[in-house]
Design an enzyme around this catalytic site. Structure first.
Site, PDB file in Angstrom:
ATOM      1  N   ASP A 103       0.880  -1.278  -0.136  1.00  0.00           N
ATOM      2  CA  ASP A 103       0.047   0.130   0.055  1.00  0.00           C
ATOM      3  C   ASP A 103       0.921   1.114   0.088  1.00  0.00           C
ATOM      4  OD1 ASP A 103      -2.010   1.683   0.224  1.00  0.00           O
ATOM      5  OD2 ASP A 103      -2.934   0.635   2.161  1.00  0.00           O
ATOM      6  N   HIS A 124      -0.657   4.653   0.179  1.00  0.00           N
ATOM      7  CA  HIS A 124      -1.374   5.806   0.608  1.00  0.00           C
ATOM      8  C   HIS A 124      -0.700   6.607   1.711  1.00  0.00           C
ATOM      9  CE1 HIS A 124      -4.813   3.512  -1.449  1.00  0.00           C
ATOM     10  NE2 HIS A 124      -5.229   4.800  -1.388  1.00  0.00           N
TER      11      HIS A 124
END
Lengths: 482, 146
Positions: free
Chosen positions: B13, B15
């Site tokens: 991930d 983000h």
């Protein structure tokens, strides 16, 4: 040494053979793939459908692990949603080139019936699987992903009949990864673009779409547009002739319309005349309200903006955006909401004050950034963009990548337009910088506070909290304001 | 107060927005924050706890693969002889999940607290102070100024 020059045919074949060792894919042949594309009807030729449209086309995001489910999902979005163009969103393991993990996830999904991957692992499905998908729906399909090294993904999906491929060496590195080297990512994408160019030279036009929204969070338009133009230039060098430049909604009507106009004009100006430039508008990419009714409001504002700015394509959001991957029904609903408003508003002749001034400001800012990039590379855009990121003269807010300084911080002005609070070393002329600073100072005075990181944090949450601007003291939720 | 918080995004991930804001808020609230960034492995978190004597580990995940990424995490922490407070927050499952069910799942895996993606930094800060027995007067002194 990295140069913005076209890869030779020999180098293309050499890389093409090498990348297939990364994962045991069934052998496939370029000539056979060209013949396959030639057998597809006009309605599945992505670039043609996009370029011939007389109104903004709608495209959702969608990707599930299993082939049959992906076909059913896309048919639903075509049928119940009225999507004009279809997507296939690739899972995160494939984006990391972790094909073994993607395989495990795919097998788990097949056994359990659950979606254990967040997208469609196209490399694992292989050329055959991709072709079944292309044949299973009516509209053309784009590969949408976030893969820094997308060479194998491109080779498999192009041979599998896809004619549009999102991303680029900057837009799929800087917002998507931590440790990938930018110069190496550019080399990897030179292969992707060169392969797209090789198909194009044989009459199979592969559409390429730089990912405009970048980190999706309050990205100043000038940064998004400059990077899109750079990726367009890099793709064109390798023989791409159909480029769709992208931009993500920030929520201020004037700024969004101005930015979309600037995107098209600068794209046409900087890219050679034999390239067809189209534009795509992404509905709001930041945090969504945790309430479907309010989420529909955000989507509706995007649709109204698109109706006035008239991009070639709109990427829609669903009212369930807040909760992650939406159900197919909610995804189709986002398409229908967008279409309804777009078709009602685009019939109207609407004049909005201030667009011209904002557009000129954005264009001057983009030129300032592009001039610096080209100067740093001694007119070589590949070298220039690497040097620009190294020096922070080009930068992206909230970038996870070590390749970006991530020193730029955005905040909204008193009118809700995204401005720059911290510039780092961003290459904007002093008179352009002072516009940002003055506008943010004006807001700070209006709210009786100083400009600070708190303002940035408030603005990041504002739309999900129900407003455009993260005004001081206006938070309604209990723990808000932090 | 000199509590050390290890903060990062697990798995593939990328983000970064959430932890950027959380980092700033935790630092302002007086915590020592070690932000190991996006795309961090279980071992990256464990190494950071060891290197910085971390009191708490805050794991962020927004892309839906948290369950796979966190499998065996608490067993690995234990075998390293460590015992930090562990929180996880974000969009923790692919699709439109029932949060109570997701919460139960991650609690069973060993996380002390589980938060959804709507959680404000203030809530995590309050939880940390409660779990670390940081007194009200200290909390008062280090309160966020906005």
């Amino acid at each position: 040494m990295l140069r913005d020059t076209r890869l030779s045919a020999e180098k293309l074949s050499r890389i093409d053979e090498r990348i297939r060792d990364d994962w045991s894919v069934e052998p496939f042949d370029f000539e056979e793939a060209v013949a396959y594309h030639d057998s597809l009807p006009d309605k599945k030729r992505f670039a043609k459908v996009l370029q011939r449209a007389d109104r903004p086309l709608l495209q959702p995001r969608a990707g599930v692990p299993r082939l049959d489910d992906q076909i059913a999902l896309l048919r639903h979005l075509e049928g119940a949603g009225g999507a004009d163009l279809l997507p296939t969103t690739i899972d995160s393991y494939t984006r990391d080139n972790e094909y073994e993990k993607a395989q495990q996830g795919l097998e788990n999904a097949r056994e359990s019936g659950d979606d254990t991957l967040n997208g469609f692992p196209a490399v694992n499905h292989g050329v055959e699987g991709c072709r079944k998908l292309i044949e299973g729906v009516d509209a053309p399909i784009e590969v949408r992903h976030g893969t820094p090294d997308a060479r194998l993904l491109a080779a498999v999906t192009f041979a599998g009949g896809f004619q549009s491929f999102e991303g680029g060496p900057i837009s799929y590195n800087i917002p998507y990864t931590k440790e990938r080297d930018l110069a190496q990512t550019i080399e990897h994408w030179q292969y992707v673009d060169r392969l797209a160019g090789a198909y194009t030279a044989r009459g199979v036009e592969i559409n390429r779409e730089p990912f405009g929204p970048l980190t999706g969070t309050l990205v100043p338009p000038c940064i998004a547009i400059a990077i899109g133009v750079v990726e367009g230039l890099l793709a064109v060098t390798q023989g791409v002739r159909s480029i769709t430049l992208g931009y993500g909604q920030v929520g201020n009507l004037v700024q969004d319309i101005a930015a979309l106009q600037a995107l098209r004009e600068l794209g046409e100006e900087y890219l050679p005349g034999d390239v067809t430039v189209t534009t795509v508008f992404h509905e709001w990419m930041g945090g969504f309200p945790p309430d479907e009714a309010r989420a529909n409001g955000v989507i509706a504002l995007g649709a109204a903006t698109a109706a006035i700015a008239n991009p070639d394509k709109v990427i829609t959001k669903s009212p369930q955006e807040f909760g992650g991957v939406p159900t197919k029904e909610a995804n189709a609903a986002g398409l229908r909401t967008t279409r309804q408003i777009l078709d009602m508003v685009c019939e109207q002749d609407i004049d909005v004050d201030g667009i011209e001034e904002e557009r000129e400001f954005i264009e001057d800012s983009v030129r300032s950034l592009l001039d610096t990039i080209l100067e740093l590379g001694d007119e070589d855009v590949a070298q220039g963009i690497v040097a620009a990121f190294e020096t922070g003269t080009i930068d992206v807010p909230f970038a996870p990548s070590d390749s970006a300084k991530s020193a730029v911080l955005p905040a909204r002005d008193d009118d809700g337009r995204v401005r720059i609070l911290e510039f780092g070393d961003l290459a904007l002329e002093p008179e352009l910088k002072s516009v940002h600073t003055n506008r943010l100072d004006r807001r700070a005075r209006a709210e009786n506070r100083t400009t600070s990181f708190q303002m940035v944090a408030d603005d990041v949450d504002a739309i999900s909290d129900g407003r455009l601007i993260g005004r001081r003291g206006s938070s309604q939720s209990g723990g808000g304001g932090a | 107060m000199s509590a050390t918080i290890i903060l990062g995004v697990i798995g593939s991930d990328a983000h970064a927005v959430g932890i950027t804001i959380l980092d700033q808020a935790l630092s302002t609230a007086g915590f020592d924050v070690v932000n190991i960034g996006v795309q961090s492995s279980q071992q990256d978190f464990i190494s950071a706890v060891e290197a910085h004597e971390g009191d708490a580990v805050l794991v962020s995940s927004l892309y839906g693969h948290a369950e796979q990424d966190c499998r065996g995490f608490h067993e690995a922490i234990e075998s390293a002889g460590l015992d930090p407070i562990t929180y996880i927050g974000g969009n923790l499952a692919v699709g439109q999940d029932d949060f109570e069910q997701t919460k139960a799942c991650f609690r069973a895996m060993g996380f002390d607290r589980v938060f959804d993606s709507e959680t404000k930094p203030m809530e995590a800060i309050a939880a940390l102070k409660a779990d670390m027995n940081i007194t009200e007067s200290e909390a008062e002194r280090t309160r966020l100024t906005s």
